[in-house]
Design an enzyme around this catalytic site. Structure first.
Site, PDB file in Angstrom:
ATOM      1  N   GLU A   1      62.556  44.136  41.016  1.00 53.88           N
ATOM      2  CA  GLU A   1      62.393  42.977  41.885  1.00 53.88           C
ATOM      3  C   GLU A   1      63.740  42.427  42.345  1.00 53.88           C
ATOM      4  OE1 GLU A   1      59.234  43.340  42.721  1.00 53.88           O
ATOM      5  OE2 GLU A   1      58.638  41.273  42.402  1.00 53.88           O
TER       6      GLU A   1
ATOM      7  N   SER B   1      52.892  22.052  77.121  1.00 53.58           N
ATOM      8  CA  SER B   1      51.440  22.255  77.204  1.00 53.58           C
ATOM      9  C   SER B   1      50.964  23.124  76.033  1.00 53.58           C
ATOM     10  CB  SER B   1      51.062  22.894  78.528  1.00 53.58           C
ATOM     11  OG  SER B   1      51.463  24.228  78.538  1.00 53.58           O
TER      12      SER B   1
ATOM     13  N   ASP C   1      33.437  34.544  50.196  1.00 52.41           N
ATOM     14  CA  ASP C   1      34.057  35.523  51.090  1.00 52.41           C
ATOM     15  C   ASP C   1      34.776  34.836  52.243  1.00 52.41           C
ATOM     16  OD1 ASP C   1      33.323  37.617  49.565  1.00 52.41           O
ATOM     17  OD2 ASP C   1      31.781  38.397  50.912  1.00 52.41           O
TER      18      ASP C   1
ATOM     19  N   HIS D   1      52.747  37.018  58.032  1.00 50.11           N
ATOM     20  CA  HIS D   1      52.050  35.721  57.979  1.00 50.11           C
ATOM     21  C   HIS D   1      52.716  34.756  58.949  1.00 50.11           C
ATOM     22  CE1 HIS D   1      49.937  32.243  56.546  1.00 50.11           C
ATOM     23  NE2 HIS D   1      49.375  32.898  55.552  1.00 50.11           N
TER      24      HIS D   1
END
Ligand SMILES: *[C@@H]1O[C@H](CO)[C@@H](O)[C@H](O)[C@H]1NC(C)=O
Ligand SMILES: *[C@@H]1O[C@H](CO)[C@@H](O)[C@H](O)[C@H]1NC(C)=O
Ligand SMILES: *[C@@H]1O[C@H](CO)[C@@H](O)[C@H](O)[C@H]1NC(C)=O
Ligand SMILES: *[C@@H]1O[C@H](CO)[C@@H](O)[C@H](O)[C@H]1NC(C)=O
Ligand SMILES: *[C@@H]1O[C@H](CO)[C@@H](O)[C@H](O)[C@H]1NC(C)=O
Ligand SMILES: *[C@@H]1O[C@H](CO)[C@@H](O)[C@H](O)[C@H]1NC(C)=O
Ligand SMILES: *[C@@H]1O[C@H](CO)[C@@H](O)[C@H](O)[C@H]1NC(C)=O
Ligand SMILES: *[C@@H]1O[C@H](CO)[C@@H](O)[C@H](O)[C@H]1NC(C)=O
Ligand SMILES: *[C@@H]1O[C@H](CO)[C@@H](O)[C@H](O)[C@H]1NC(C)=O
Ligand SMILES: *[C@@H]1O[C@H](CO)[C@@H](O)[C@H](O)[C@H]1NC(C)=O
Length: 807
Positions: A449, A684, A723, A746
């Protein structure tokens, strides 16, 4: 087909051995039948239907009785599944977990894991992986396995050490830095820095970020090209520092921990072993990579034997050579610099006035830097252990920790490993006592890691599609204790509620605070890191109006939690822990918990140095291990809740608020961008964004409302709700990733590449706003904004669809 959801008991609670599903015999209660077959039957036999209602009532009574008697838990699984499938969590398990956690075990675990240096790819790390495997087997975890990958790591060369020396005119060495080898460990280095050597004049720059280098070049007229730069280590900004140095064509970069941050002279200069401050010869190790790719040679795919690997010479790594030094050695280098005084704000913790350079007072001397790092393919391993869920074995709650360390890594991250091993013991014990959670729990020990979240990323890459459909949440036990002030949390908004709940269940480990009424971890957290919320946030109004309709219950609970005006702070994600690939790559809600100091300029000055060892924890940070035990309890309760609750405990209103918080910051920052073009074209978009966020908030409210009124005897309905909850976070993933980082999928929770004032912003927009503010290439930014904004809006709309009524 739906037989497994049918009940198997008659009125007396005796298992009915002769059920014929074709026939509806009076006396056989069928509350879960959803097949068309059953509808036809009930049409034909209205009377039987009436009897059925009566029996239903009887069965409800039976269920209550059933749940009260634990001996029924031992009945045949095939006969009991229908009852389990609608059963809510067993809250008595909570107190068992809290009681079972034992600080003595955590201390013994920590000793085991931090005793020897265990850098990724080393024999010791492999031994520890095997140790965990056998430990989990004895703890009765299921399906325990070690999974290995072949990945590209980077190490210094033991027979030709890296050097930072000062040379005389004739090339003889005037001063040499001590970059010495640890016994059995690696010497201090920056992983993935290329090899090479350079001789030249040195320049001091405080942070080596854009503003600093521009200042040196433009205001001070210093030609930075091909110079050697010395800069302070800024935790979390290494990647930016290196990118900026490359942009200015620097030849070599020296990074050191300035005493201002790592051993403030004001505090008398006492360092470890008296305090947590870094001694003069401590050198942090680093990896250059925090890019979400995992193994560099197999981007996007698991580093299996058969994987296609990029040629090593095709990798796009920084070309600049980089080395870290102790501040003891940096003292000699910086104190010898010539040139003008550095600006006031650039002065650090040394007892002289920092000069800028270039070059030394003795202008016949030069700096010589030599880096001999080698990239090597090594086997690394993850270890996994399961507790198979009783009702929903195909839903995973994952808890994991980094096993490898640059050296011994007592705090970073063997403390987390010690906690994980205690949790696996406790859950293994509960399993043996007959408890089994609703969902599957996966315990994970990650390898490599420190290098680039390689272990967790490769595992995610290998299982991505399965995880998309089955993962509920990821809990990270990383650097679990660096101090004793308060808990500190990083989490997806979906998990805010669950983490608040679990910290409310765990007593405050600080006895003095307890006596003045701060009784739980939650209250202490709220006292230490409070956030006042903007009570005019767009959804507040909605929640306020709706409140009267639902006082208690799930919805009321969620609303009052979302409405708190002062609450504990939850930090946004960075790229520095195992949670990162789960959130940014896979869209799995994640949480990371640690106990910290509330007043240190760096959270743990000894991190990544040879001083991060067991004695620091035993003698200074947590002698009784009660803070470790506290984090263990918080994580244990969270794990139990996520794995065992009937409904996945996600409060969607928190997400709605998070989104509207992002939108509010976006408006604030946009106002400061004076470019007319920006104002004309993007305002906008901002309005549309607010509209879709409002729609999401309303859908969230309706969702929880219908959840509260759900028929709790219908396992398929429960599964359907779960779900929807499980899928929600995935809505924010985009296969193309952020405009400036393909691997950050993401669109809401990924950390941005460039951070603006630590605001909570949508990362893809934040990156371009930062470019606009810095006056970089505007056309590109405008064009990327134009592409990205609609994608973000679409993602939020998708999220709304996911939680809206299914037909
Ligand atoms: C390590 O350094 C030694 C001595 O300079 C050299 O012979 C060897 O090739 C180096 N190893 C690698 C892998 O570069
Ligand atoms: C270099 O540091 C090591 C320990 O970090 C020490 O044992 C050694 O004496 C030092 N060497 C010099 C030349 O200062
Ligand atoms: C320094 O780098 C040059 C090439 O840039 C190389 O020829 C030389 O061997 C290197 N010296 C050492 C001591 O590594
Ligand atoms: C800056 O330094 C580089 C390398 O020493 C040199 O090639 C370049 O001409 C210099 N630029 C200026 C403007 O002096
Ligand atoms: C400054 O610090 C160095 C290193 O700690 C020390 O040797 C020196 O005596 C100090 N000088 C002054 C003037 O305090
Ligand atoms: C080097 O320093 C000496 C005095 O210390 C000065 O006379 C000389 O001009 C300097 N040379 C350069 C190239 O700056
Ligand atoms: C917290 O830690 C500091 C030192 O790191 C120590 O002085 C203090 O007594 C500790 N407080 C508690 C309540 O354990
Ligand atoms: C609170 O939120 C409103 C939008 O709902 C915003 O206009 C206002 O500036 C915010 N106030 C603060 C202090 O952030
Ligand atoms: C949170 O805790 C409260 C109080 O303990 C409880 O009523 C509620 O059901 C919990 N919510 C979840 C989602 O676990
Ligand atoms: C940016 O776009 C404008 C017109 O849209 C154009 O005039 C200008 O040359 C472009 N600038 C760059 C650096 O491409």
């Amino acid at each position: 087909m739906a037989a497994q959801y049918r009940p198997y008991r008659d009125e007396d609670g005796i298992e009915n051995e002769q059920i014929d599903w074709g026939d509806q015999e009076a006396g056989t209660v069928q509350i879960y039948e959803k097949t068309s077959n059953s509808r036809i039957v009930s049409n034909r036999h209205l009377v039987i239907g009436g009897v059925g209602v009566a029996l239903l009532g009887a069965l409800m009574g039976l269920l209550v009785g059933y749940f009260a008697h634990s001996e029924h838990i031992n009945c045949k699984p095939s006969l009991a599944v229908a009852l389990y499938s609608v059963k809510d969590e067993d809250p008595t398990i909570r107190s068992k977990i809290l009681d079972m956690v034992d600080p003595k075990n955590i201390k013994a675990n920590l000793r085991m894991f931090s005793d020897r240096p265990h850098v990724a790819g080393s024999e010791t790390d492999q031994e520890l992986a095997l140790y965990i495997k056998s430990l989990w087997e004895t703890q009765k975890l299921e399906n325990v396995k070690k999974v290995s990958y072949n990945v590209l790591l980077s190490f210094p060369n033991a027979s030709s050490p890296n050097k930072v020396n000062v040379l005389n005119e004739d090339g003889s060495v005037l001063f040499s830095s001590n970059i010495s080898f640890e016994k059995h460990g690696v010497s201090p280095y920056v992983a993935y820095s290329p090899s090479g050597n350079v001789t030249g004049d040195m320049v001091y720059c405080q942070n080596c970020l854009e503003d600093d280098l521009r200042f040196l070049q433009e205001s001070k007229n210093i030609n930075l090209s091909e110079k050697i730069l010395i800069a302070q280590i800024k935790p979390g900004q290494l990647v930016d520092q290196v990118q900026t140095a490359e942009k200015y064509n620097i030849a070599g970069l020296i990074l050191y921990p300035d005493p201002k941050l790592y051993n403030p002279p004001l505090l008398g200069g006492k360092s470890y072993p008296d305090t947590l401050w870094l001694p003069a010869d401590g050198i942090p190790h680093f990896s250059l990579l925090q890019n979400g790719v995992g193994d560099l040679l197999t981007p996007g795919y698991p580093a299996s034997e058969t994987a296609y690997r990029i040629e090593q010479d095709q990798l796009k790594l920084p070309k600049i050579i980089i080395q870290t030094l102790s501040y003891g050695d940096a003292y000699h280098l910086i104190s010898s610099l010539a040139g003008e005084d550095a600006p006031e704000s650039w002065q650090g913790g040394f007892n002289f006035t920092y000069k800028l350079g270039p070059g030394f007072l003795n202008n016949k001397t030069k700096v010589y830097m030599e880096v001999n790092n080698q990239q090597v393919k090594k086997k690394i391993s993850n270890v996994l252990g399961y507790i198979t869920g009783k009702v929903e074995p195909d839903r995973y709650v994952i808890i994991g920790n980094q096993r490898d360390a640059w050296i011994r890594g007592a705090v970073g991250a063997s403390g987390g490993t010690a906690v994980l091993m205690e949790l696996s013991r406790v859950f293994g014990q509960l399993l043996q006592e007959g408890w089994r959670p609703r969902r599957t729990i996966i315990f994970c020990s990650w390898g490599a890691e420190e290098f680039n979240m390689i272990g967790s990323t490769e595992w995610i890459e290998e299982n991505l599609k399965i995880l998309h459909s089955r993962a509920v949440a990821y809990i990270n036990a990383g650097i679990v204790v660096t101090g004793n002030s308060s808990i500190s949390v990083m989490a997806s908004p979906l998990l805010y509620h669950a983490i608040y709940n679990s910290t409310k269940e765990v007593p405050n480990p600080n006895e003095e605070e307890k006596q003045i009424g701060i009784e739980t971890v939650y209250e202490n957290w709220k006292e230490t890191f409070p956030v006042s919320r903007n009570i005019s946030f767009p959804l507040y109004h909605l929640l306020f109006i709706q409140e009267q309709h639902s006082e208690l219950g799930l919805l009321g609970n969620y609303i009052s939690s979302a409405k708190l005006t002062v609450r504990p702070r939850v930090k946004n994600f960075d790229t520095k822990g195992g949670y990162s690939p789960f959130v940014t790559r896979a869209g799995i809600p994640a949480v990371d918990v640690s106990y910290v100091h509330d007043a240190m300029p760096v959270s743990y000055p000894l991190i990544h140095s040879k001083y991060d060892m067991l004695e620091v924890v035993e003698n200074i940070i947590d002698p009784t291990f009660k803070y470790h035990a506290t984090v263990t309890k918080v994580l244990g309760e969270l794990l139990r809740d996520l794995a065992d609750s009937l409904f996945i405990p996600f409060n969607l209103l928190e997400y709605a608020e998070f989104l509207s918080g992002c939108s509010i910051s976006l408006r604030k920052i946009s106002v400061n961008i004076e470019k007319k073009e920006f104002q004309q074209r993007y305002v906008s978009y901002l309005d549309t964004l607010d509209t879709v966020i409002d729609e999401f908030g309303e859908a969230a409210y309706k969702f929880h409302n219908s959840q509260e009124h759900l028929d709790l005897s219908d396992p398929m309905a429960i599964r359907r709700i779960n779900d929807q909850l499980l899928l929600l976070e995935r809505a924010f993933l985009d296969s193309r990733g952020l405009p400036r980082n393909f691997f950050k999928k993401h669109l809401v929770l990924s950390p941005s590449e460039a951070e603006i004032h630590h605001e909570t912003l949508f990362p893809g927009l934040e990156d371009e706003l930062a470019e606009l503010i810095n006056n970089n290439d505007q056309n590109t930014s405008f064009s990327l904004l134009e592409q990205h904004f609609p994608i973000l809006i679409f993602a939020i709309q998708t999220a709304t669809t996911i939680i809206s009524a299914v037909v």
